[in-house]
Design a protein around this motif. Sequence first.
Motif, PDB file in Angstrom:
ATOM      1  N   PHE A   1       0.829  -1.200   0.000  1.00 54.31           N
ATOM      2  CA  PHE A   1       0.000   0.000   0.000  1.00 54.31           C
ATOM      3  C   PHE A   1       0.866   1.253   0.000  1.00 54.31           C
ATOM      4  CE2 PHE A   1      -1.684   3.391   2.761  1.00 54.31           C
ATOM      5  CZ  PHE A   1      -2.741   3.808   1.972  1.00 54.31           C
ATOM      6  N   GLN A   2       0.499   2.201  -0.855  1.00 55.58           N
ATOM      7  CA  GLN A   2       1.143   3.512  -0.885  1.00 55.58           C
ATOM      8  C   GLN A   2       0.056   4.575  -0.920  1.00 55.58           C
ATOM      9  OE1 GLN A   2       3.790   3.295  -4.360  1.00 55.58           O
ATOM     10  NE2 GLN A   2       5.526   3.052  -2.982  1.00 55.58           N
ATOM     11  N   SER A   3       0.056   5.447   0.061  1.00 53.71           N
ATOM     12  CA  SER A   3      -0.961   6.491   0.130  1.00 53.71           C
ATOM     13  C   SER A   3      -0.753   7.515  -0.988  1.00 53.71           C
ATOM     14  CB  SER A   3      -0.894   7.201   1.486  1.00 53.71           C
ATOM     15  OG  SER A   3      -1.901   8.187   1.576  1.00 53.71           O
ATOM     16  N   ARG A   4      -1.850   7.991  -1.558  1.00 51.62           N
ATOM     17  CA  ARG A   4      -1.800   8.982  -2.627  1.00 51.62           C
ATOM     18  C   ARG A   4      -2.157  10.355  -2.076  1.00 51.62           C
ATOM     19  NH1 ARG A   4      -2.127   6.565  -7.800  1.00 51.62           N
ATOM     20  NH2 ARG A   4      -2.610   4.335  -7.749  1.00 51.62           N
ATOM     21  N   ASP A   5      -1.757  11.392  -2.802  1.00 52.90           N
ATOM     22  CA  ASP A   5      -2.119  12.753  -2.416  1.00 52.90           C
ATOM     23  C   ASP A   5      -3.642  12.870  -2.333  1.00 52.90           C
ATOM     24  OD1 ASP A   5       0.528  13.488  -2.395  1.00 52.90           O
ATOM     25  OD2 ASP A   5       0.493  14.344  -4.409  1.00 52.90           O
ATOM     26  N   GLY A   6      -4.112  13.514  -1.274  1.00 57.16           N
ATOM     27  CA  GLY A   6      -5.549  13.729  -1.115  1.00 57.16           C
ATOM     28  C   GLY A   6      -6.243  12.642  -0.320  1.00 57.16           C
ATOM     29  N   GLU A   7      -5.638  11.449  -0.229  1.00 56.00           N
ATOM     30  CA  GLU A   7      -6.231  10.389   0.572  1.00 56.00           C
ATOM     31  C   GLU A   7      -5.993  10.665   2.058  1.00 56.00           C
ATOM     32  OE1 GLU A   7      -5.809   6.593  -2.488  1.00 56.00           O
ATOM     33  OE2 GLU A   7      -4.392   6.829  -0.822  1.00 56.00           O
ATOM     34  N   ILE A   8      -6.940  10.256   2.870  1.00 53.75           N
ATOM     35  CA  ILE A   8      -6.876  10.492   4.313  1.00 53.75           C
ATOM     36  C   ILE A   8      -6.956   9.150   5.024  1.00 53.75           C
ATOM     37  CG2 ILE A   8      -7.979  11.630   6.281  1.00 53.75           C
ATOM     38  CD1 ILE A   8      -9.326  13.498   4.120  1.00 53.75           C
ATOM     39  N   LEU A   9      -6.007   8.885   5.909  1.00 45.61           N
ATOM     40  CA  LEU A   9      -6.073   7.676   6.728  1.00 45.61           C
ATOM     41  C   LEU A   9      -6.828   7.994   8.013  1.00 45.61           C
ATOM     42  CD1 LEU A   9      -2.465   6.235   6.347  1.00 45.61           C
ATOM     43  CD2 LEU A   9      -4.563   5.465   5.212  1.00 45.61           C
ATOM     44  N   ALA A  10      -7.776   7.136   8.363  1.00 41.22           N
ATOM     45  CA  ALA A  10      -8.568   7.367   9.571  1.00 41.22           C
ATOM     46  C   ALA A  10      -7.674   7.499  10.791  1.00 41.22           C
ATOM     47  CB  ALA A  10      -9.562   6.227   9.755  1.00 41.22           C
ATOM     48  N   SER A  11      -6.608   6.707  10.872  1.00 41.54           N
ATOM     49  CA  SER A  11      -5.723   6.754  12.035  1.00 41.54           C
ATOM     50  C   SER A  11      -5.061   8.117  12.181  1.00 41.54           C
ATOM     51  CB  SER A  11      -4.648   5.669  11.931  1.00 41.54           C
ATOM     52  OG  SER A  11      -3.851   5.868  10.764  1.00 41.54           O
ATOM     53  N   ALA A  12      -4.874   8.834  11.056  1.00 40.82           N
ATOM     54  CA  ALA A  12      -4.246  10.152  11.110  1.00 40.82           C
ATOM     55  C   ALA A  12      -5.186  11.209  11.674  1.00 40.82           C
ATOM     56  CB  ALA A  12      -3.780  10.565   9.717  1.00 40.82           C
ATOM     57  N   LEU A  13      -6.473  10.899  11.721  1.00 40.73           N
ATOM     58  CA  LEU A  13      -7.447  11.845  12.267  1.00 40.73           C
ATOM     59  C   LEU A  13      -7.559  11.728  13.781  1.00 40.73           C
ATOM     60  CD1 LEU A  13     -10.350  11.410   9.669  1.00 40.73           C
ATOM     61  CD2 LEU A  13      -8.630  13.224   9.741  1.00 40.73           C
ATOM     62  N   PHE A  14      -7.248  10.556  14.321  1.00 38.88           N
ATOM     63  CA  PHE A  14      -7.403  10.354  15.760  1.00 38.88           C
ATOM     64  C   PHE A  14      -6.452  11.282  16.515  1.00 38.88           C
ATOM     65  CE2 PHE A  14      -8.366   5.640  14.680  1.00 38.88           C
ATOM     66  CZ  PHE A  14      -9.589   6.032  14.144  1.00 38.88           C
ATOM     67  N   GLY A  15      -6.982  12.029  17.480  1.00 35.42           N
ATOM     68  CA  GLY A  15      -6.183  12.960  18.259  1.00 35.42           C
ATOM     69  C   GLY A  15      -6.089  14.344  17.645  1.00 35.42           C
ATOM     70  N   ARG A  16      -6.633  14.535  16.413  1.00 30.77           N
ATOM     71  CA  ARG A  16      -6.604  15.852  15.787  1.00 30.77           C
ATOM     72  C   ARG A  16      -7.523  16.802  16.541  1.00 30.77           C
ATOM     73  NH1 ARG A  16      -6.096  16.065  10.024  1.00 30.77           N
ATOM     74  NH2 ARG A  16      -7.108  18.110  10.168  1.00 30.77           N
ATOM     75  N   SER A  17      -7.103  18.065  16.653  1.00 34.73           N
ATOM     76  CA  SER A  17      -7.911  19.060  17.366  1.00 34.73           C
ATOM     77  C   SER A  17      -9.038  19.552  16.478  1.00 34.73           C
ATOM     78  CB  SER A  17      -7.043  20.246  17.782  1.00 34.73           C
ATOM     79  OG  SER A  17      -6.065  19.843  18.714  1.00 34.73           O
ATOM     80  N   LEU A  18     -10.191  19.752  17.090  1.00 34.55           N
ATOM     81  CA  LEU A  18     -11.336  20.364  16.432  1.00 34.55           C
ATOM     82  C   LEU A  18     -11.966  21.298  17.451  1.00 34.55           C
ATOM     83  CD1 LEU A  18     -12.791  20.134  13.645  1.00 34.55           C
ATOM     84  CD2 LEU A  18     -14.484  18.729  14.800  1.00 34.55           C
ATOM     85  N   GLY A  19     -11.571  22.574  17.388  1.00 34.73           N
ATOM     86  CA  GLY A  19     -11.989  23.514  18.414  1.00 34.73           C
ATOM     87  C   GLY A  19     -11.372  23.144  19.739  1.00 34.73           C
ATOM     88  N   ALA A  20     -12.206  23.049  20.772  1.00 37.39           N
ATOM     89  CA  ALA A  20     -11.713  22.711  22.101  1.00 37.39           C
ATOM     90  C   ALA A  20     -11.697  21.204  22.343  1.00 37.39           C
ATOM     91  CB  ALA A  20     -12.590  23.380  23.153  1.00 37.39           C
ATOM     92  N   GLU A  21     -12.005  20.434  21.312  1.00 40.44           N
ATOM     93  CA  GLU A  21     -12.082  18.993  21.462  1.00 40.44           C
ATOM     94  C   GLU A  21     -11.094  18.302  20.518  1.00 40.44           C
ATOM     95  OE1 GLU A  21     -16.713  18.158  22.444  1.00 40.44           O
ATOM     96  OE2 GLU A  21     -16.333  19.233  20.560  1.00 40.44           O
ATOM     97  N   ILE A  22     -10.990  16.986  20.667  1.00 47.63           N
ATOM     98  CA  ILE A  22     -10.142  16.206  19.765  1.00 47.63           C
ATOM     99  C   ILE A  22     -10.967  15.067  19.167  1.00 47.63           C
ATOM    100  CG2 ILE A  22      -8.011  16.718  21.000  1.00 47.63           C
ATOM    101  CD1 ILE A  22      -8.191  13.893  22.200  1.00 47.63           C
ATOM    102  N   VAL A  23     -10.494  14.568  18.042  1.00 54.14           N
ATOM    103  CA  VAL A  23     -11.175  13.469  17.356  1.00 54.14           C
ATOM    104  C   VAL A  23     -10.835  12.155  18.052  1.00 54.14           C
ATOM    105  CG1 VAL A  23     -11.378  12.194  15.187  1.00 54.14           C
ATOM    106  CG2 VAL A  23     -11.118  14.698  15.156  1.00 54.14           C
ATOM    107  N   MET A  24     -11.872  11.438  18.446  1.00 57.07           N
ATOM    108  CA  MET A  24     -11.698  10.138  19.075  1.00 57.07           C
ATOM    109  C   MET A  24     -11.887   8.985  18.079  1.00 57.07           C
ATOM    110  SD  MET A  24     -10.991  11.023  22.139  1.00 57.07           S
ATOM    111  CE  MET A  24     -11.043   9.426  22.919  1.00 57.07           C
ATOM    112  N   ASP A  25     -12.810   9.176  17.153  1.00 58.24           N
ATOM    113  CA  ASP A  25     -13.106   8.097  16.210  1.00 58.24           C
ATOM    114  C   ASP A  25     -13.921   8.666  15.047  1.00 58.24           C
ATOM    115  OD1 ASP A  25     -13.178   5.561  15.114  1.00 58.24           O
ATOM    116  OD2 ASP A  25     -13.932   4.590  16.936  1.00 58.24           O
TER     117      ASP A  25
ATOM    118  N   LEU B   1     -16.084  12.945  19.243  1.00 60.23           N
ATOM    119  CA  LEU B   1     -15.189  13.953  19.820  1.00 60.23           C
ATOM    120  C   LEU B   1     -15.073  13.749  21.327  1.00 60.23           C
ATOM    121  CD1 LEU B   1     -16.530  17.116  17.924  1.00 60.23           C
ATOM    122  CD2 LEU B   1     -14.541  15.704  17.334  1.00 60.23           C
ATOM    123  N   GLY B   2     -13.900  14.102  21.857  1.00 57.18           N
ATOM    124  CA  GLY B   2     -13.675  14.003  23.290  1.00 57.18           C
ATOM    125  C   GLY B   2     -12.953  15.232  23.811  1.00 57.18           C
ATOM    126  N   ALA B   3     -12.853  15.333  25.139  1.00 56.36           N
ATOM    127  CA  ALA B   3     -12.189  16.473  25.763  1.00 56.36           C
ATOM    128  C   ALA B   3     -10.685  16.410  25.521  1.00 56.36           C
ATOM    129  CB  ALA B   3     -12.481  16.490  27.265  1.00 56.36           C
TER     130      ALA B   3
END
Length: 397
Positions: free
Chosen positions: A82-106, A124-126
């Motif tokens: 597997f080789q990721s292409r430009d524009g593709e998003i891995l779900a694991s890369a979203l975990f822990g990302r900030s969204l306002g005052a919260e973070i992505v849990m799943d 989302l979680g605290a």
Amino acid sequence: MPDERVFAARLMRLGLADEHGAVIGRIEDVVIGPAFGSSAPRVLGFVAGVQRRRIFVSAGRAAAIGPAGITLRGGTVDLRHFQSRDGEILASALFGRSLGAEIVMDVALAPNDRGDWEVASVALGARRALYRRTRRVVDWKEARTLFDSGPVGAQLAALRDMNPTDIAATVHALPPGRRALIAQAVPDEQLADILEELPEDEQVRLLEDLDLARAADVVEEMEPDDAADLLAAMPPERRAQFLTALEPEDAAALSRLLRYDATTAGGLMTPEPIIVAPDVSVAEVLARLRDPDVPSAIAAQAFVCEPPTDTPTGRFLGMVGFQRLLREPPANPVAGCISDAGHVRPELGEREVAERLAAYNLIAVAVCDDAGRLVGAVTVDDVLDRVLPVGWRKRRR
């Protein structure tokens, strides 16, 4: 209606099973396409660990996705790394990302009305909680910044509502890298429509950027005559790989078409016109012609044959256009209103087929074998593609 959502984090490490239920690997990640317009981010596929390799499994190969993992449809698995292409998003890369005052849990995935899987919501979680846990689940639109991919997303949004012919012209003008990414991101049926508007050599090049399983899914969405032309343009070894990857019924139909020279009626025809038995009612025939998934040139008429009504059929009796059907009592059998517009042999040249259509003002003509059985039909749009001068698509652009 039961909740069919599956959370990406829970899906990871579950089993990847073949069509017989035997576990052949483990799911390691989910590959997501960018959001465009009001369409939810589409699940492109999954990263799986199989035979000590990290491979890509197209979402279209999944027969079932659930708490037990993923079960595949029949066919082979592409074992390229597997080789990721430009524009593709891995779900694991979203975990822990900030969204306002919260973070992505799943990220929650769910099937849409077309059966494709897409992102439905985000958990989302605290941000500073001692024990991270989900506080709330929001619709993906409230977290759409997670799925933006800059120019690629904008390009996809621009293509969304365009005619397939115009999309094909736009995709053709893109650099190879961007063209490959667009092909990865659009749904199978839309990519099939785009391919049908491109010359066969460009179709082959575009499919080379897809893994075999996804490419096979796209070919299955194409009209059979267009799919056969595409396979005929491939090197024999690659064509054989595709026929193995296709569903057996589709592979058998395309193999029959590939027996004919591309410049003959057999090479032009579709093996899937509207075919009915003579005792079927006018109302039932009209209902089949009204199916929005049937191309307009095919839906203009029905072909009446003795059983069986799958090609090659029983004896061909004639055809009837939808205008004639509209003038008939709905309960009458269709046998009472058929016309004999004749038929052509599979080996008849494309020029002669065009002359037959023009002479009798036909939208389609039946193709029958030596025994008088219907094996397909040639429609006027397929003939135009062949008799127009070489390069007419490029001049149109």
